[in-house]
Design an enzyme around this catalytic site. Structure first.
Site, PDB file in Angstrom:
ATOM      1  N   HIS A   1       0.821  -1.218   0.000  1.00 15.48           N
ATOM      2  CA  HIS A   1       0.000   0.000   0.000  1.00 15.48           C
ATOM      3  C   HIS A   1       0.854   1.266   0.000  1.00 15.48           C
ATOM      4  O   HIS A   1       2.063   1.234   0.295  1.00 15.48           O
ATOM      5  CB  HIS A   1      -0.910   0.005   1.228  1.00 15.48           C
ATOM      6  CG  HIS A   1      -0.148  -0.038   2.521  1.00 15.48           C
ATOM      7  ND1 HIS A   1       0.472   1.063   3.066  1.00 15.48           N
ATOM      8  CD2 HIS A   1       0.108  -1.067   3.367  1.00 15.48           C
ATOM      9  CE1 HIS A   1       1.066   0.740   4.191  1.00 15.48           C
ATOM     10  NE2 HIS A   1       0.873  -0.566   4.406  1.00 15.48           N
TER      11      HIS A   1
ATOM     12  N   ALA B   1       0.695   8.044   7.643  1.00  9.66           N
ATOM     13  CA  ALA B   1       1.390   8.868   8.643  1.00  9.66           C
ATOM     14  C   ALA B   1       2.231   7.993   9.570  1.00  9.66           C
ATOM     15  O   ALA B   1       3.336   8.376   9.976  1.00  9.66           O
ATOM     16  CB  ALA B   1       0.377   9.683   9.438  1.00  9.66           C
TER      17      ALA B   1
ATOM     18  N   ASN C   1       3.575   5.050   8.766  1.00 10.06           N
ATOM     19  CA  ASN C   1       4.753   4.627   8.003  1.00 10.06           C
ATOM     20  C   ASN C   1       5.849   5.669   8.105  1.00 10.06           C
ATOM     21  O   ASN C   1       7.019   5.352   8.330  1.00 10.06           O
ATOM     22  CB  ASN C   1       4.421   4.455   6.523  1.00 10.06           C
ATOM     23  CG  ASN C   1       3.672   3.189   6.201  1.00 10.06           C
ATOM     24  OD1 ASN C   1       2.902   3.163   5.252  1.00 10.06           O
ATOM     25  ND2 ASN C   1       3.868   2.123   6.951  1.00 10.06           N
TER      26      ASN C   1
ATOM     27  N   GLU D   1      -2.081  -7.227   7.416  1.00  4.77           N
ATOM     28  CA  GLU D   1      -0.782  -7.309   8.084  1.00  4.77           C
ATOM     29  C   GLU D   1      -0.903  -8.191   9.323  1.00  4.77           C
ATOM     30  O   GLU D   1      -2.006  -8.486   9.796  1.00  4.77           O
ATOM     31  CB  GLU D   1      -0.338  -5.884   8.460  1.00  4.77           C
ATOM     32  CG  GLU D   1       1.001  -5.762   9.153  1.00  4.77           C
ATOM     33  CD  GLU D   1       2.153  -6.262   8.303  1.00  4.77           C
ATOM     34  OE1 GLU D   1       2.371  -7.491   8.337  1.00  4.77           O
ATOM     35  OE2 GLU D   1       2.824  -5.450   7.646  1.00  4.77           O
TER      36      GLU D   1
ATOM     37  N   TYR E   1      -0.129  -7.033  15.898  1.00  2.00           N
ATOM     38  CA  TYR E   1       0.902  -6.837  16.921  1.00  2.00           C
ATOM     39  C   TYR E   1       0.329  -6.464  18.287  1.00  2.00           C
ATOM     40  O   TYR E   1       1.071  -6.046  19.181  1.00  2.00           O
ATOM     41  CB  TYR E   1       1.878  -5.752  16.466  1.00  2.00           C
ATOM     42  CG  TYR E   1       2.734  -6.169  15.293  1.00  2.00           C
ATOM     43  CD1 TYR E   1       3.896  -6.902  15.471  1.00  2.00           C
ATOM     44  CD2 TYR E   1       2.377  -5.824  13.997  1.00  2.00           C
ATOM     45  CE1 TYR E   1       4.681  -7.286  14.398  1.00  2.00           C
ATOM     46  CE2 TYR E   1       3.157  -6.200  12.906  1.00  2.00           C
ATOM     47  CZ  TYR E   1       4.311  -6.928  13.123  1.00  2.00           C
ATOM     48  OH  TYR E   1       5.082  -7.305  12.050  1.00  2.00           O
TER      49      TYR E   1
END
Length: 221
Positions: free
Chosen positions: A12, A16, A18, A85, A88
């Site tokens: 993708h 912000a 990233n 993804e 986490y």
């Protein structure tokens, strides 16, 4: 014997988080301004590339990127939660140094590539690298099996691309897997006889073009 499926697996556009290097996981962060421009430029680069179907993670940063490609091909975007993804848990939104300070054992296991380590749960239940690897690989297999002999695009996340790269290069779980995965980079695979083959990695020349907005860019948003 089924015909092979050619698959473009694309990360993708930028968000912000990233830009700040915050761990995203299942947190649903939208594209930032640069990410939206990357998505538009990527769609223009792929405009004349034949595609039979477009798949995306259901998280908005992937969907927003896929939508731009789909518009230029007059195709729908098929969303799939299994293309997300890795989750986490409580560490989503944190910087690496913040994780190191707050959860030092998890930080050590993360950087040691422990395939069976779980971050502490947060709003959502976490996944180990092993669980995530098989979930992501099965998602790719499902797409490939539905489109034998065709070319499809999957818009997804860093971790799914790492899984694909690891599988195609026979890199075992429990070892570090180092390769660049730029936002909106194009990575070409072929699914043949039940396994992935890597054809080309990290096509990203269009990212230079993304620094120069198309004339009609602001009509998109």
């Amino acid at each position: 014997m089924n015909q092979p499926t050619d698959i473009l697996i694309i990360r993708h556009g930028q968000t912000a988080w990233n830009k700040l290097k915050r761990l995203q996981g299942h947190s649903d962060i939208p594209l930032n301004e640069e990410g939206r421009l990357q998505a538009v430029t990527l769609a223009e680069i792929l405009r004349h590339e034949p595609l039979d179907a477009i798949f995306s993670s259901d998280l908005q940063r992937a969907y927003q990127t896929a939508y731009e490609i789909a518009k230029s091909h007059n195709l729908p975007v098929h969303t799939d939660k299994s293309l997300r993804e890795r989750c986490y848990g409580i560490c989503e939104g944190m910087l690496a140094e913040e994780i190191k300070k707050a959860y030092p054992k998890s930080y050590e296991a993360w950087y040691a590539a422990d395939p069976d380590h779980f971050f502490p749960d947060g709003e959502r239940k976490t996944e180990s690298p092993r669980q995530f690897h098989y979930r992501a690989l099965e998602a790719i297999r499902n797409v490939a099996s539905r489109h034998c002999g065709e070319r499809v695009a999957i818009i997804t996340h860093f971790g799914v691309l790492e899984t694909a790269y690891r599988a195609a290069q026979n890199i075992p779980l429990g070892t570090r897997c180092k390769m660049p995965v730029l936002n909106t980079s194009i990575n070409r695979f072929r699914w043949r006889d039940g396994r992935l083959e890597l054809l080309a990695w990290g096509e990203a020349s269009h990212l230079e073009e993304a620094r120069k907005p198309p004339v009609d860019y602001y009509k998109h948003f």
